[in-house]
Every structure is written in C-alpha cells, then in structure tokens.
Design an enzyme around this catalytic site. Structure first.
Site, PDB file in Angstrom:
ATOM      1  N   LYS A   1      26.456  -2.652  -0.131  1.00 25.93           N
ATOM      2  CA  LYS A   1      27.923  -2.623  -0.293  1.00 25.93           C
ATOM      3  C   LYS A   1      28.565  -1.792   0.815  1.00 25.93           C
ATOM      4  O   LYS A   1      29.733  -1.445   0.734  1.00 25.93           O
ATOM      5  CB  LYS A   1      28.282  -2.006  -1.645  1.00 25.93           C
ATOM      6  CG  LYS A   1      27.690  -2.711  -2.843  1.00 25.93           C
ATOM      7  CD  LYS A   1      28.132  -1.984  -4.120  1.00 25.93           C
ATOM      8  CE  LYS A   1      27.182  -2.244  -5.264  1.00 25.93           C
ATOM      9  NZ  LYS A   1      27.509  -1.425  -6.448  1.00 25.93           N
TER      10      LYS A   1
ATOM     11  N   HIS B   1       4.569   5.842  11.550  1.00 26.54           N
ATOM     12  CA  HIS B   1       4.090   5.731  10.165  1.00 26.54           C
ATOM     13  C   HIS B   1       3.106   6.900   9.986  1.00 26.54           C
ATOM     14  O   HIS B   1       1.891   6.711   9.954  1.00 26.54           O
ATOM     15  CB  HIS B   1       3.399   4.374   9.988  1.00 26.54           C
ATOM     16  CG  HIS B   1       3.142   3.973   8.575  1.00 26.54           C
ATOM     17  ND1 HIS B   1       3.197   4.840   7.508  1.00 26.54           N
ATOM     18  CD2 HIS B   1       2.811   2.763   8.046  1.00 26.54           C
ATOM     19  CE1 HIS B   1       2.917   4.184   6.394  1.00 26.54           C
ATOM     20  NE2 HIS B   1       2.680   2.920   6.689  1.00 26.54           N
TER      21      HIS B   1
ATOM     22  N   ARG C   1       0.796  -1.224   0.000  1.00 27.18           N
ATOM     23  CA  ARG C   1       0.000   0.000   0.000  1.00 27.18           C
ATOM     24  C   ARG C   1       0.829   1.274   0.000  1.00 27.18           C
ATOM     25  O   ARG C   1       0.600   2.176  -0.809  1.00 27.18           O
ATOM     26  CB  ARG C   1      -0.895   0.072   1.259  1.00 27.18           C
ATOM     27  CG  ARG C   1      -2.188  -0.626   1.175  1.00 27.18           C
ATOM     28  CD  ARG C   1      -2.490  -1.271   2.512  1.00 27.18           C
ATOM     29  NE  ARG C   1      -1.496  -2.299   2.750  1.00 27.18           N
ATOM     30  CZ  ARG C   1      -1.638  -3.545   2.293  1.00 27.18           C
ATOM     31  NH1 ARG C   1      -2.712  -3.897   1.691  1.00 27.18           N
ATOM     32  NH2 ARG C   1      -0.665  -4.452   2.464  1.00 27.18           N
ATOM     33  N   THR C   2       1.751   1.379   0.944  1.00 24.99           N
ATOM     34  CA  THR C   2       2.438   2.659   1.135  1.00 24.99           C
ATOM     35  C   THR C   2       3.290   2.995  -0.086  1.00 24.99           C
ATOM     36  O   THR C   2       3.245   4.120  -0.608  1.00 24.99           O
ATOM     37  CB  THR C   2       3.300   2.606   2.413  1.00 24.99           C
ATOM     38  OG1 THR C   2       2.501   2.084   3.467  1.00 24.99           O
ATOM     39  CG2 THR C   2       3.803   3.978   2.794  1.00 24.99           C
TER      40      THR C   2
HETATM   41  N1   CP Z   1      -0.380  -0.113   5.865  1.00 25.90           N
HETATM   42  C1   CP Z   1       0.840  -0.321   5.346  1.00 25.90           C
HETATM   43  O1   CP Z   1       1.840   0.298   5.720  1.00 25.90           O
HETATM   44  O2   CP Z   1       0.847  -1.276   4.362  1.00 25.90           O
HETATM   45  P1   CP Z   1       2.123  -1.726   3.541  1.00 25.90           P
HETATM   46  O3   CP Z   1       3.067  -2.413   4.491  1.00 25.90           O
HETATM   47  O4   CP Z   1       1.596  -2.648   2.469  1.00 25.90           O
HETATM   48  O5   CP Z   1       2.751  -0.496   2.960  1.00 25.90           O
END
Ligand code: CP
Length: 337
Positions: free
Chosen positions: A86, A135, A57-58
């Site tokens: 590296k 997040h 998603r992100t």
């Molecule tokens: N919600 C979320 O962060 O999903 P992803 O890990 O798929 O990005």
C-alpha cells in the site's frame, strides 16, 4: 565483534574470533536441534520474520531456531501480504515491526534494503538475503559445514582448496562465503562461471588481497580437480531481465556422478546452498549424486538451524543461560537419515 544487541547485515562484520565464538555456541546447540534436550531460554521473546522473496530453508530454519530456543515467531511473506504493497516505506515498516518484536530477520530483493530497514529498527535485524548482495547466515553455516566435513582430515580451513561454480555474479551466498574465506590463510580458490557471470571484481580483489590463489575459469573440469570442496550454485533466474536470458546459462555447468568420478578427488565434498534447480535443462547438481556420501547438501541445510540458534543466543545475550533453562523432550524424536 560484539554480538549482544547487534544487527547482522554483512559477513564483513565478522572476524575470526567472532566466527570461533559462534561455532562454539552452535556446537552447544546440537543436542537441542537434534531434540535430545529442549530449552525455554527465549520464553516470551518474539521473532519478527519478514521474507519478501521466496525462501524455504532460511525462513523456516530461522523460525525453527527461534522456536527451539523457546521463542515465538510472527511472520509475513511476500509484498502482497504486507502494507508495503500500500506504499508504506521501509522506515515506517521498521519502526512498527520493531515495536512488536525482540529481533527481526528480513529478506528483500534489493541490495542494501535490509541495512536501510535496520537503520530505522529499534531491535537487532539479521539479513536473510538482500538482492544479489549478501546472505551472511548462509556463509556462516557453509563455513561451519566445511569445518565439520573436513574434520579428521589433514586439511583445515587454512589451506582449504575450494571451487565455486555457477552464477557467481548474482549468487549472494558465494559473495558472503568469499568474504568470510578472506579471514583465513593460504586458500586455493577456483571460480568457475560463464564470462558474463563472473564473481564481482571487488570480491576477487578481496580474496587476492588476503593472499589466496584465485583461478577464474570457464572450464568446469579444470576448476573442480584438486579441491576439497565443490560449491555449486544455481543460475539466479530472478536477477535476470527475463527467463530466456537465464536460459542462456542454465545447464552450462552440470555436476553429476560421472563428471565427479572423472574429475574430482575421491573425497571431494559437494555443497550447494540450495535450492538446486532440478528441472530438465538445469540440473547444476544432478540427482544421481544423491547416494554419494560426499554430498553434504542436506547436512549443510541441517546446520542452518544450529548456526541460527547460535546467532539468536548471542545477539539476545542468553548463550550462557541455555543449559539452565533446559530439560528433557517428551515426544518421539527418532529421525531417519
Ligand atoms: N539457501 C537459501 O537461502 O535457501 P532459501 O532460498 O530456500 O532460503
């Protein structure tokens, strides 16, 4: 908060005025996200996308958001495809990548790594998730979703009743969402988790300092009764020492249709940042809820696009130029929902 030219590293940067400004721009992005119109306002701009942890998603929604504004995306995924494998430092990587990009989004498995990278970057950096820490764009899309889902009901964000369920220790989405909820007033918050996976004390303290009622419990049924929102989360297996250790907690709190019917109010909205773990033995959010109209998880993931478009538009200071660079779409756009 001043958006133009800023990094977005923590949800703590946001005040209520900034949230309202972002949501207002996100609302204006809906015709573009829904392909009713297109805009080329970021024509020529480049997003550097660096994801050193798995993401569906992100990564894709940040990329789609930038493309929908007319910009291009250059990306690397996984340490094995980057010169970090590296021995290159985050400092050098940031100095180099920020010479190629107008803005960067980064996900990294270590807490604080995106801030370290941003300190060396010459362009704005957005935190796409740093370890178990934060997040921020997920919290913003979560709050935007809550606001939309509750629209038309007597209850708004002030006075919200919400249960967060699952791995609250390692789940960075619930850390950022909790900090964001601290901006509002009079919330009732149930934190449902195993004792070992409780919400970090400093996050709980921040909620209580904001005047919210906080209940910490291991009882799913009590925790999800009398709430507007149930926000379920996956056991964050990647943060445990071993899969076996994660297995101790996996499947402990399962929300399915019968648990929902027996314990939740009829209109309780069901959210999850996704991915949900649909493997046998996990299923914290059962697929038998897929036809429940209160399951908002895919509306929630869709909202990631408009929130991320709004972040780009505000940080790159083009929010008031989007319309001027817009036009009709010329391809088949009908979507089935
Ligand atoms: N919600 C979320 O962060 O999903 P992803 O890990 O798929 O990005």
């Amino acid at each position: 908060m001043r958006f133009a030219g800023s990094h977005v590293l923590s949800i703590s940067q946001f005040d209520r005025a900034a949230v309202e400004q972002l949501f207002s721009v996100a609302d204006a992005m809906r015709p573009f996200a829904h392909r009713e119109q297109m805009t080329r306002v970021l024509d020529g701009a480049i997003l550097g996308s660096m994801f050193f942890e798995p993401s569906t998603r992100t990564r894709i929604s940040f990329g789609s958001a930038f493309n929908l504004l007319g910009g291009e995306v250059r990306e690397t995924t996984g340490f094995e495809h980057s010169a970090i494998a590296k021995g290159e430092s985050l400092y050098d990587t940031a100095r180099v990548l920020s010479g190629y990009s107008d803005i960067i989004v980064m996900r990294h498995p270590e807490d604080g790594s995106v801030a370290e990278f941003a300190a060396a970057s010459r362009v704005p950096v957005i935190n796409g998730g740093d370890g178990a820490n934060e997040h921020p764009s997920q919290a913003l899309l979560d709050l935007y979703t809550i606001r939309l889902e509750l629209a038309g009901r007597s209850r708004g964000l002030d006075g919200l009743r919400i249960a967060m369920v699952g791995d609250l220790r390692y789940g960075r989405t619930v850390h950022s969402l909790s900090k964001l909820l601290s901006l509002f007033t009079g919330l009732q918050i149930s934190l449902v988790s195993p004792e070992a996976l409780r919400m970090p004390a400093e996050v709980v303290d921040e909620l209580r300092s904001a005047g919210h009622q906080v209940l910490e419990t291991e009882a799913l049924e009590a925790g999800i009764a009398d709430v507007d929102i149930v926000y379920s989360t996956r056991i964050q297996e990647e943060r445990f020492a071993s899969r076996e250790e994660a297995d101790i907690y996996r499947g402990r709190f399962r929300l399915n249709q019968s648990v929902y019917t027996a314990n939740c109010e009829p209109n309780t909205v069901i959210m999850h940042p996704l991915p949900r773990d649909s493997r046998e033995g996990a299923r914290e959010l059962d697929v038998d809820l897929n036809d429940n109209p209160n399951l908002a998880i895919f509306r929630q993931s869709d909202n990631g696009v408009v929130i991320r478009m709004a972040l780009f538009a505000l940080i790159l200071d083009v929010a008031d130029q989007v319309e001027k660079h817009s036009g009709p779409v010329n391809w088949f756009t009908e979507r089935r929902f």
